[in-house]
Design a protein around this motif. Structure first.
Motif, PDB file in Angstrom:
ATOM      1  N   PRO A  32       0.825  -1.223   0.000  1.00  0.00           N
ATOM      2  CA  PRO A  32       0.000   0.000   0.000  1.00  0.00           C
ATOM      3  C   PRO A  32       0.862   1.277   0.000  1.00  0.00           C
ATOM      4  CG  PRO A  32      -0.851  -1.569   1.590  1.00  0.00           C
ATOM      5  CD  PRO A  32       0.464  -2.104   1.122  1.00  0.00           C
ATOM      6  N   ALA A  33       1.960   1.259   0.744  1.00  0.00           N
ATOM      7  CA  ALA A  33       2.845   2.426   0.768  1.00  0.00           C
ATOM      8  C   ALA A  33       3.509   2.629  -0.588  1.00  0.00           C
ATOM      9  CB  ALA A  33       3.902   2.251   1.860  1.00  0.00           C
ATOM     10  N   LEU A  34       3.944   1.553  -1.199  1.00  0.00           N
ATOM     11  CA  LEU A  34       4.607   1.637  -2.496  1.00  0.00           C
ATOM     12  C   LEU A  34       3.644   2.131  -3.574  1.00  0.00           C
ATOM     13  CD1 LEU A  34       7.368   1.197  -3.670  1.00  0.00           C
ATOM     14  CD2 LEU A  34       6.821  -1.212  -3.969  1.00  0.00           C
ATOM     15  N   ARG A  35       2.388   1.717  -3.497  1.00  0.00           N
ATOM     16  CA  ARG A  35       1.377   2.199  -4.439  1.00  0.00           C
ATOM     17  C   ARG A  35       1.268   3.719  -4.373  1.00  0.00           C
ATOM     18  NH1 ARG A  35      -3.748   3.711  -3.987  1.00  0.00           N
ATOM     19  NH2 ARG A  35      -3.908   2.954  -1.867  1.00  0.00           N
ATOM     20  N   LEU A  36       1.275   4.265  -3.167  1.00  0.00           N
ATOM     21  CA  LEU A  36       1.202   5.723  -3.003  1.00  0.00           C
ATOM     22  C   LEU A  36       2.459   6.411  -3.531  1.00  0.00           C
ATOM     23  CD1 LEU A  36      -0.390   5.977   0.554  1.00  0.00           C
ATOM     24  CD2 LEU A  36      -1.478   6.467  -1.647  1.00  0.00           C
ATOM     25  N   VAL A  37       3.604   5.828  -3.255  1.00  0.00           N
ATOM     26  CA  VAL A  37       4.872   6.413  -3.719  1.00  0.00           C
ATOM     27  C   VAL A  37       4.916   6.444  -5.246  1.00  0.00           C
ATOM     28  CG1 VAL A  37       7.379   6.056  -3.817  1.00  0.00           C
ATOM     29  CG2 VAL A  37       6.173   5.835  -1.641  1.00  0.00           C
ATOM     30  N   ILE A  38       4.501   5.361  -5.892  1.00  0.00           N
ATOM     31  CA  ILE A  38       4.503   5.304  -7.358  1.00  0.00           C
ATOM     32  C   ILE A  38       3.534   6.332  -7.926  1.00  0.00           C
ATOM     33  CG2 ILE A  38       3.937   3.857  -9.350  1.00  0.00           C
ATOM     34  CD1 ILE A  38       5.006   1.462  -7.661  1.00  0.00           C
ATOM     35  N   LYS A  39       2.401   6.494  -7.277  1.00  0.00           N
ATOM     36  CA  LYS A  39       1.421   7.483  -7.742  1.00  0.00           C
ATOM     37  C   LYS A  39       1.966   8.906  -7.607  1.00  0.00           C
ATOM     38  CE  LYS A  39      -3.446   8.661  -7.210  1.00  0.00           C
ATOM     39  NZ  LYS A  39      -4.694   8.366  -6.491  1.00  0.00           N
ATOM     40  N   GLN A  40       2.710   9.171  -6.528  1.00  0.00           N
ATOM     41  CA  GLN A  40       3.267  10.512  -6.299  1.00  0.00           C
ATOM     42  C   GLN A  40       4.531  10.776  -7.111  1.00  0.00           C
ATOM     43  OE1 GLN A  40       3.801  10.773  -2.058  1.00  0.00           O
ATOM     44  NE2 GLN A  40       1.625  11.057  -1.672  1.00  0.00           N
ATOM     45  N   HIS A  41       5.205   9.721  -7.553  1.00  0.00           N
ATOM     46  CA  HIS A  41       6.463   9.868  -8.298  1.00  0.00           C
ATOM     47  C   HIS A  41       6.370   9.089  -9.611  1.00  0.00           C
ATOM     48  CE1 HIS A  41       8.420  11.824  -4.925  1.00  0.00           C
ATOM     49  NE2 HIS A  41       7.797  10.954  -4.151  1.00  0.00           N
TER      50      HIS A  41
END
Length: 169
Positions: free
Chosen positions: A72-81
């Motif tokens: 879930p954290a990585l999904r957010l990071v990919i979306k933001q970057h």
């Protein structure tokens, strides 16, 4: 862009770019700039492999770093970057006959199981980690594969994180 954990229909993590055409695994973004062309050329000539960043993970709740925490954290990071979805593509040059030009493209779907590895029961002594870092640095990306991102993440013993990425990112 869509990000999932490789288990469609079972709690898949996803973000989708609705504007994308489904006929290819990537979408062209723009012609590569000079720096991106330089990094692509040096990689293709085997002069530069990748960059590695490592860190240690600790939770105040003593929770181990596993897929349920990381995805879930990585999904957010990919979306933001969005740079984490970059791949490179070559197209015929419009300026010079019989020449090509590097383009930046973005992967439409990232399967986290393709780029995240969990390594358990690993020797985390100085020599063990140094050996792992050296092996990762010597593992080159297959830039012709437009289905996988130009980065990978290793989680060692639920507490050490190794992020390996191509110079383009």
């Amino acid at each position: 862009m869509k990000v999932h954990n490789g288990e469609e229909g079972r709690g898949a993590e996803s973000v989708r770019d609705e504007s994308s055409d489904s006929s290819q695994s990537y979408e062209l973004s723009r012609p590569a700039g000079r720096l991106e062309t330089y990094f692509t050329l040096f990689h293709d000539l085997n002069l530069q492999s990748n960059i590695i960043v490592s860190a240690s993970y600790a939770s105040t709740e003593k929770r181990p770093l596993d897929a349920s925490v990381l995805y879930p954290a990585l999904r957010l990071v990919i979306k933001q970057h969005p740079a984490l979805s970059i791949v490179t593509s070559s197209r015929p040059s419009t300026l010079r006959a019989n020449h090509s030009r590097a383009w930046e493209a973005r992967i439409k779907v990232i399967n986290l199981k393709d780029c995240v590895s969990f390594i358990n029961h690993f020797d985390t002594s100085k020599d063990g980690l140094a050996s792992l870092l050296e092996r990762q640095h010597n593992e080159w990306y297959r830039t012709e594969d437009k289905t996988k991102p130009l980065w990978r993440l290793l989680v060692v013993n639920h507490e050490h994180i190794i992020f390996v990425y191509h110079h383009l990112i």
